[in-house]
Design a protein around this motif. Structure first.
Motif, PDB file in Angstrom:
ATOM      1  N   PHE A   1      16.544  -1.801  12.134  1.00  0.00           N
ATOM      2  CA  PHE A   1      15.170  -2.179  11.809  1.00  0.00           C
ATOM      3  C   PHE A   1      14.374  -2.187  13.112  1.00  0.00           C
ATOM      4  CE2 PHE A   1      18.049  -4.143   8.833  1.00  0.00           C
ATOM      5  CZ  PHE A   1      17.471  -3.909   7.600  1.00  0.00           C
ATOM      6  N   SER A   2      13.199  -1.583  13.102  1.00  0.00           N
ATOM      7  CA  SER A   2      12.449  -1.425  14.344  1.00  0.00           C
ATOM      8  C   SER A   2      10.956  -1.638  14.140  1.00  0.00           C
ATOM      9  CB  SER A   2      12.687  -0.031  14.922  1.00  0.00           C
ATOM     10  OG  SER A   2      11.870   0.202  16.049  1.00  0.00           O
ATOM     11  N   LYS A   3      10.337  -2.312  15.133  1.00  0.00           N
ATOM     12  CA  LYS A   3       8.883  -2.384  15.173  1.00  0.00           C
ATOM     13  C   LYS A   3       8.293  -1.114  15.755  1.00  0.00           C
ATOM     14  CE  LYS A   3       8.683  -7.418  15.890  1.00  0.00           C
ATOM     15  NZ  LYS A   3       8.223  -8.466  16.824  1.00  0.00           N
ATOM     16  N   LYS A   4       9.077  -0.445  16.589  1.00  0.00           N
ATOM     17  CA  LYS A   4       8.612   0.794  17.212  1.00  0.00           C
ATOM     18  C   LYS A   4       8.790   1.959  16.253  1.00  0.00           C
ATOM     19  CE  LYS A   4       9.506  -0.531  22.019  1.00  0.00           C
ATOM     20  NZ  LYS A   4       8.140  -0.254  22.529  1.00  0.00           N
ATOM     21  N   LYS A   5       7.875   2.895  16.310  1.00  0.00           N
ATOM     22  CA  LYS A   5       7.904   4.032  15.402  1.00  0.00           C
ATOM     23  C   LYS A   5       9.151   4.882  15.612  1.00  0.00           C
ATOM     24  CE  LYS A   5       5.244   8.097  13.973  1.00  0.00           C
ATOM     25  NZ  LYS A   5       4.015   8.890  14.206  1.00  0.00           N
ATOM     26  N   MET A   6       9.807   5.233  14.506  1.00  0.00           N
ATOM     27  CA  MET A   6      10.947   6.142  14.552  1.00  0.00           C
ATOM     28  C   MET A   6      10.430   7.569  14.434  1.00  0.00           C
ATOM     29  SD  MET A   6      13.778   4.181  12.165  1.00  0.00           S
ATOM     30  CE  MET A   6      14.479   2.601  12.661  1.00  0.00           C
ATOM     31  N   ILE A   7      10.543   8.320  15.539  1.00  0.00           N
ATOM     32  CA  ILE A   7      10.069   9.709  15.496  1.00  0.00           C
ATOM     33  C   ILE A   7      11.175  10.655  15.038  1.00  0.00           C
ATOM     34  CG2 ILE A   7       8.275   9.333  17.207  1.00  0.00           C
ATOM     35  CD1 ILE A   7      10.072  10.385  19.341  1.00  0.00           C
ATOM     36  N   ALA A   8      12.394  10.140  14.978  1.00  0.00           N
ATOM     37  CA  ALA A   8      13.522  10.871  14.393  1.00  0.00           C
ATOM     38  C   ALA A   8      14.554   9.835  13.988  1.00  0.00           C
ATOM     39  CB  ALA A   8      14.122  11.873  15.386  1.00  0.00           C
ATOM     40  N   ARG A   9      15.316  10.122  12.951  1.00  0.00           N
ATOM     41  CA  ARG A   9      16.312   9.160  12.491  1.00  0.00           C
ATOM     42  C   ARG A   9      17.391   9.873  11.692  1.00  0.00           C
ATOM     43  NH1 ARG A   9      12.452   5.696   8.537  1.00  0.00           N
ATOM     44  NH2 ARG A   9      10.787   6.777   9.647  1.00  0.00           N
ATOM     45  N   GLY A  10      18.522   9.209  11.554  1.00  0.00           N
ATOM     46  CA  GLY A  10      19.614   9.798  10.790  1.00  0.00           C
ATOM     47  C   GLY A  10      20.813   8.875  10.783  1.00  0.00           C
TER      48      GLY A  10
ATOM     49  N   PRO B   1       8.459  -2.156   9.823  1.00  0.00           N
ATOM     50  CA  PRO B   1       7.807  -0.908   9.405  1.00  0.00           C
ATOM     51  C   PRO B   1       8.716   0.316   9.439  1.00  0.00           C
ATOM     52  CG  PRO B   1       7.091  -1.549  11.609  1.00  0.00           C
ATOM     53  CD  PRO B   1       7.909  -2.684  11.081  1.00  0.00           C
ATOM     54  N   PHE B   2       9.772   0.264  10.256  1.00  0.00           N
ATOM     55  CA  PHE B   2      10.638   1.433  10.397  1.00  0.00           C
ATOM     56  C   PHE B   2      12.097   1.019  10.215  1.00  0.00           C
ATOM     57  CE2 PHE B   2       6.864   1.979  13.035  1.00  0.00           C
ATOM     58  CZ  PHE B   2       6.311   3.113  12.439  1.00  0.00           C
ATOM     59  N   VAL B   3      12.786   1.720   9.306  1.00  0.00           N
ATOM     60  CA  VAL B   3      14.141   1.347   8.907  1.00  0.00           C
ATOM     61  C   VAL B   3      14.976   2.602   8.707  1.00  0.00           C
ATOM     62  CG1 VAL B   3      15.541   0.102   7.208  1.00  0.00           C
ATOM     63  CG2 VAL B   3      13.203  -0.669   7.686  1.00  0.00           C
ATOM     64  N   VAL B   4      16.251   2.519   9.061  1.00  0.00           N
ATOM     65  CA  VAL B   4      17.182   3.605   8.765  1.00  0.00           C
ATOM     66  C   VAL B   4      18.558   3.000   8.530  1.00  0.00           C
ATOM     67  CG1 VAL B   4      17.814   4.054  11.189  1.00  0.00           C
ATOM     68  CG2 VAL B   4      18.043   5.879   9.491  1.00  0.00           C
ATOM     69  N   SER B   5      19.318   3.584   7.624  1.00  0.00           N
ATOM     70  CA  SER B   5      20.685   3.138   7.383  1.00  0.00           C
ATOM     71  C   SER B   5      21.645   4.237   7.830  1.00  0.00           C
ATOM     72  CB  SER B   5      20.912   2.811   5.907  1.00  0.00           C
ATOM     73  OG  SER B   5      20.961   3.992   5.137  1.00  0.00           O
ATOM     74  N   CYS B   6      22.938   3.994   7.657  1.00  0.00           N
ATOM     75  CA  CYS B   6      23.930   4.881   8.278  1.00  0.00           C
ATOM     76  C   CYS B   6      24.108   6.216   7.582  1.00  0.00           C
ATOM     77  CB  CYS B   6      25.278   4.169   8.409  1.00  0.00           C
ATOM     78  SG  CYS B   6      25.891   3.446   6.888  1.00  0.00           S
ATOM     79  N   VAL B   7      23.363   6.500   6.522  1.00  0.00           N
ATOM     80  CA  VAL B   7      23.359   7.857   5.981  1.00  0.00           C
ATOM     81  C   VAL B   7      21.931   8.353   5.814  1.00  0.00           C
ATOM     82  CG1 VAL B   7      25.609   7.945   4.875  1.00  0.00           C
ATOM     83  CG2 VAL B   7      23.733   6.839   3.700  1.00  0.00           C
TER      84      VAL B   7
ATOM     85  N   GLY C   1      16.870  -7.066   1.932  1.00  0.00           N
ATOM     86  CA  GLY C   1      15.664  -6.714   1.175  1.00  0.00           C
ATOM     87  C   GLY C   1      14.381  -7.110   1.880  1.00  0.00           C
ATOM     88  N   PRO C   2      14.219  -8.375   2.277  1.00  0.00           N
ATOM     89  CA  PRO C   2      12.995  -8.777   2.998  1.00  0.00           C
ATOM     90  C   PRO C   2      12.820  -8.047   4.327  1.00  0.00           C
ATOM     91  CG  PRO C   2      14.115 -10.705   2.127  1.00  0.00           C
ATOM     92  CD  PRO C   2      15.041  -9.545   1.915  1.00  0.00           C
ATOM     93  N   LEU C   3      13.926  -7.793   5.053  1.00  0.00           N
ATOM     94  CA  LEU C   3      13.802  -7.087   6.324  1.00  0.00           C
ATOM     95  C   LEU C   3      13.267  -5.670   6.113  1.00  0.00           C
ATOM     96  CD1 LEU C   3      17.104  -8.153   8.145  1.00  0.00           C
ATOM     97  CD2 LEU C   3      14.772  -8.872   8.696  1.00  0.00           C
TER      98      LEU C   3
END
Length: 326
Positions: free
Chosen positions: A173-182, A156-162, A149-151
């Motif tokens: 979890f990333s500090k760098k901008k996610m320009i695509a994710r999935g 600023p940029f987060v993605v999970s496995c779906v 939850g805190p993470l």
């Protein structure tokens, strides 16, 4: 008194015989792992079998006599050679690896936080103190949710496995901008993968997190590896980073095949990460001895440092890798 000593001697001789026979049989079976996923399962525990073979040979040298002693010592030595031969390439590679002395440009962390984590606050504090640019997390549910939850709020940029529609327990979890994710979460053909393409001054690059099943029963883990390798083929691999809990050791034929299949360099060499702490209700590990958390990177990345973190309430230790991009 003599009877007791005689019985004790017989017990020790029998124990020595059992140890060397078990270690040698598993060593010979492990060689067949080059052709059989079932036989390859034994290779994951090669350090244990090596210790058993060595212990049996030493015990035989102390309590056995004449031809029996030599036979058991020779069988124990063969068992040590069989298991040691599987482990040697990884151990040599770890000792001869040359780290890059240049400044790090990316800090990444691989951490199976364990759904039964008994101290998620300590884990969160340590992760935040390390402050990785990219964090790969597995089993981020159950008791570990107070860490996730805190993470999610802090990065600023987060993605999970779906992807973004339905979260599951493999995260990036990333500090760098996610320009695509999935991501992919397939229960019928088990596979858990999260991916993101990150913006970077030297050009975008893709990061991938995954969590494999156990090597038992044989076959399912190998199928996951083939499926993930096919998925990775759809991305540019020159600066790709892949990390996760692969539940596979580097002295297995399965991981050796995966190393070739991915076409990336594995940067975590002979770095045990499991088990840690009380990994079951009854068993507590004094130290990790199985390297099953791995990180791969493309040729544009140079390895600056690799380190294993402390016990943080999980049955896995975190792994922190700093990289420099050419």
């Amino acid at each position: 008194m003599q009877l007791i000593l005689h019985l004790a001697r017989l017990f020790c001789r029998g124990t020595a015989l059992a140890l060397v026979l078990l270690a040698l049989a598993l060593g010979l079976a492990g060689l067949g792992g080059a052709f059989s996923d079932r036989l390859d399962v034994a290779n994951h525990f090669a350090p244990i079998w090596l210790v058993l073979g060595l212990a049996g040979a030493l015990l035989a040298a102390l309590v056995s006599r004449h031809s029996e002693r030599w036979a058991l010592v020779v069988m124990g030595a063969l068992a040590v050679l069989a298991h040691g031969g599987l482990m040697a390439p990884e151990l040599i590679a770890a000792q001869t690896r040359k780290l890059d002395p240049g400044p790090a440009t990316l800090k990444v962390m691989q951490f199976n936080v364990w759904a039964s984590n008994d101290d998620p606050k300590e884990a969160l504090d340590w992760v935040l103190a390390e402050d990785p640019d990219v964090l790969f997390v597995e089993e981020g549910g159950g008791s570990a949710w107070p860490l996730i939850g805190p993470l999610r709020r802090l990065y600023p940029f987060v993605v999970s496995c779906v992807g973004n529609t339905r979260p599951c327990d493999t995260w990036i979890f990333s500090k760098k901008k996610m320009i695509a994710r999935g991501g992919v979460y397939d229960r019928e053909r088990p596979l858990s993968v999260a991916w993101a393409t990150l913006a970077d001054p030297k050009g975008p690059f893709t990061v991938v997190a995954t969590h494999y099943v156990w090597p038992i029963p044989a076959g399912a883990q190998q199928a996951q590896s083939r499926r993930l390798a096919e998925m990775l083929g759809g991305f540019d691999k020159k600066a790709m980073i892949v990390a996760g809990d692969f539940n596979s050791t580097p002295w297995s034929w399965s991981l050796r095949r995966q190393d070739k299949r991915f076409g990336l360099e594995r940067r975590t060499l002979a770095l045990p990460s499991w088990p840690s702490g009380s990994f079951t209700r009854l068993l507590k590990a004094p130290f990790p001895f199985m390297p099953i958390d791995h990180l791969y990177a493309g040729r544009q990345w140079k390895t600056v440092s690799v380190k294993r973190g402390p016990h943080l309430g999980s049955d896995h230790r975190p792994v922190v890798i700093t990289l420099r991009r050419e």
